[in-house]
Design a protein around this motif. Structure first.
Motif, mmCIF file in Angstrom:
data_model
loop_
_atom_site.group_PDB
_atom_site.id
_atom_site.type_symbol
_atom_site.label_atom_id
_atom_site.label_comp_id
_atom_site.label_asym_id
_atom_site.label_seq_id
_atom_site.Cartn_x
_atom_site.Cartn_y
_atom_site.Cartn_z
ATOM 1 N N VAL A 167 0.959 -1.126 -0.063
ATOM 2 C CA VAL A 167 0.077 -0.010 -0.030
ATOM 3 C C VAL A 167 0.834 1.178 -0.075
ATOM 4 O O VAL A 167 0.612 2.069 -0.759
ATOM 5 N N LEU A 168 2.054 1.155 0.908
ATOM 6 C CA LEU A 168 2.742 2.305 0.938
ATOM 7 C C LEU A 168 3.527 2.716 -0.354
ATOM 8 O O LEU A 168 3.726 3.792 -0.744
ATOM 9 N N SER A 169 3.873 1.434 -1.014
ATOM 10 C CA SER A 169 4.529 1.875 -2.288
ATOM 11 C C SER A 169 3.486 2.352 -3.389
ATOM 12 O O SER A 169 4.078 3.283 -4.145
ATOM 13 N N SER A 170 2.111 1.821 -3.310
ATOM 14 C CA SER A 170 1.324 2.587 -4.059
ATOM 15 C C SER A 170 1.051 4.089 -3.923
ATOM 16 O O SER A 170 1.114 4.682 -4.992
ATOM 17 N N MET A 174 2.015 6.918 -6.763
ATOM 18 C CA MET A 174 0.872 7.761 -6.877
ATOM 19 C C MET A 174 1.166 9.201 -6.733
ATOM 20 O O MET A 174 0.878 10.374 -7.440
ATOM 21 N N SER A 175 1.915 9.465 -5.631
ATOM 22 C CA SER A 175 2.211 10.810 -4.936
ATOM 23 C C SER A 175 3.247 11.439 -6.011
ATOM 24 O O SER A 175 3.208 12.652 -6.079
ATOM 25 N N GLN A 176 3.991 10.621 -6.508
ATOM 26 C CA GLN A 176 5.111 11.168 -7.350
ATOM 27 C C GLN A 176 4.567 11.494 -8.781
ATOM 28 O O GLN A 176 5.000 12.651 -9.459
ATOM 29 N N GLU A 188 -8.316 14.399 -12.708
ATOM 30 C CA GLU A 188 -7.517 13.314 -12.626
ATOM 31 C C GLU A 188 -6.533 13.810 -11.305
ATOM 32 O O GLU A 188 -6.297 12.552 -10.774
ATOM 33 N N GLY A 189 -6.076 14.663 -11.437
ATOM 34 C CA GLY A 189 -5.131 14.959 -10.078
ATOM 35 C C GLY A 189 -6.029 15.030 -8.810
ATOM 36 O O GLY A 189 -5.581 14.143 -7.752
ATOM 37 N N GLU A 190 -7.316 15.413 -8.757
ATOM 38 C CA GLU A 190 -8.251 15.281 -7.640
ATOM 39 C C GLU A 190 -8.611 13.722 -7.410
ATOM 40 O O GLU A 190 -8.490 13.460 -6.386
ATOM 41 N N ARG A 192 -6.626 11.205 -8.004
ATOM 42 C CA ARG A 192 -5.609 10.634 -7.504
ATOM 43 C C ARG A 192 -5.144 10.992 -6.113
ATOM 44 O O ARG A 192 -5.027 10.062 -5.235
ATOM 45 N N ALA A 193 -5.569 12.224 -5.621
ATOM 46 C CA ALA A 193 -5.376 12.542 -4.358
ATOM 47 C C ALA A 193 -6.247 12.078 -3.464
ATOM 48 O O ALA A 193 -5.934 11.420 -2.134
ATOM 49 N N HIS A 194 -7.653 11.860 -3.933
ATOM 50 C CA HIS A 194 -8.597 11.016 -3.067
ATOM 51 C C HIS A 194 -8.249 9.529 -2.898
ATOM 52 O O HIS A 194 -8.436 8.963 -1.810
ATOM 53 N N ARG A 195 -7.451 8.992 -3.856
ATOM 54 C CA ARG A 195 -7.057 7.499 -3.998
ATOM 55 C C ARG A 195 -5.863 7.446 -3.044
ATOM 56 O O ARG A 195 -5.921 6.314 -2.148
ATOM 57 N N ILE A 196 -4.891 8.614 -2.952
ATOM 58 C CA ILE A 196 -3.935 8.451 -1.944
ATOM 59 C C ILE A 196 -4.557 8.565 -0.477
ATOM 60 O O ILE A 196 -4.019 7.863 0.441
ATOM 61 N N GLU A 197 -5.574 9.322 -0.276
ATOM 62 C CA GLU A 197 -6.191 9.556 1.109
ATOM 63 C C GLU A 197 -6.797 8.124 1.330
ATOM 64 O O GLU A 197 -6.432 7.460 2.555
ATOM 65 N N GLU A 198 -7.384 7.683 0.573
ATOM 66 C CA GLU A 198 -8.075 5.956 0.601
ATOM 67 C C GLU A 198 -6.834 5.042 1.155
ATOM 68 O O GLU A 198 -7.112 4.192 1.995
ATOM 69 N N LEU A 199 -5.999 5.120 0.379
ATOM 70 C CA LEU A 199 -4.717 4.036 0.562
ATOM 71 C C LEU A 199 -4.196 4.519 1.918
ATOM 72 O O LEU A 199 -3.894 3.405 2.713
#
Length: 205
Positions: A167-170, A174-176, A188-190, A192-199
């Motif tokens: 999960v941390l790798s994902s 994604m953050s990069q 798309e940026g938003e 990915r930001a939501h996806r990072i929050e979920e992860l």
């Protein structure tokens, strides 16, 4: 499948009821002390709480230290005798160590008014021998069970570590790409930001 404490408690009751000995207690050896928990007969009223006696004391102590049977047919004449917490009227004591090989587990201790004979020693010795094997088996079983639990904990820890690492790798990947994705497409940026929050929440969980 019994625990050692349950084994000796059952044995004490059987010796009292089936063989007719008035006062029976089977302390187990723990950290150089005999711990009295399993009793039958009048000892039930005497040992209401756990009682500990150093293995160097009493009649039972020398039986454990020397791995030999101790018979005292007049406890008044033996300076080693230690009266129980609430003294009972007895005159004789028999202490048979519970031994397997070089390992001693405790002692079958019987007190009464009748003088102990060789037949008494033979009968109690048979029980002590069987009890030694049973206690050893119970301890082996417990050790094996604890080892299995430890192996399972280690496996779960590895799985959890692998899962969180993934999960941390994902999150890292994604953050990069987040800034680049945002510049090209805000939605798309938003996303990915939501996806990072979920992860992140998943990793914490």
């Amino acid at each position: 499948g019994l625990e050692p404490v349950e084994l000796v408690a059952t044995a004490a009751q059987v010796i009292h009821e089936q063989l007719g000995y008035a006062n029976v207690v089977i302390p187990l050896l723990e950290d150089e002390h005999l711990v009295y928990r399993a009793h039958a007969g009048a000892y039930r009223d005497v040992f209401r709480k756990e009682y500990r006696l150093h293995m160097s004391r009493g009649i039972a102590g020398p039986a454990v230290v020397s791995h030999t049977v101790q018979i005292v047919n007049d406890v008044r004449l033996d300076p080693r005798y230690v009266a129980p917490p609430a003294p009972i009227d007895v005159s004789s004591e028999l202490a048979v160590p519970i031994v397997l090989g070089h390992e001693v587990f405790g002692v079958i201790n019987i007190e009464g008014h009748v003088k102990f004979e060789d037949e008494d020693v033979s009968s109690i010795q048979v029980i002590a021998d069987h009890l030694a094997v049973a206690i050893k088996n119970a301890r082996h079983f417990n050790e094996a069970r604890q080892a299995a639990v430890m192996r399972e904990r280690q496996r779960l820890a590895r799985d959890l570590h692998d899962s969180v690492t993934q999960v941390l790798s994902s999150i890292s990947l994604m953050s990069q790409s987040l800034a680049t994705a945002w510049r090209k497409d805000a939605k798309e940026g938003e996303r990915r930001a939501h996806r990072i929050e979920e992860l992140s929440r998943l990793a914490f969980a």
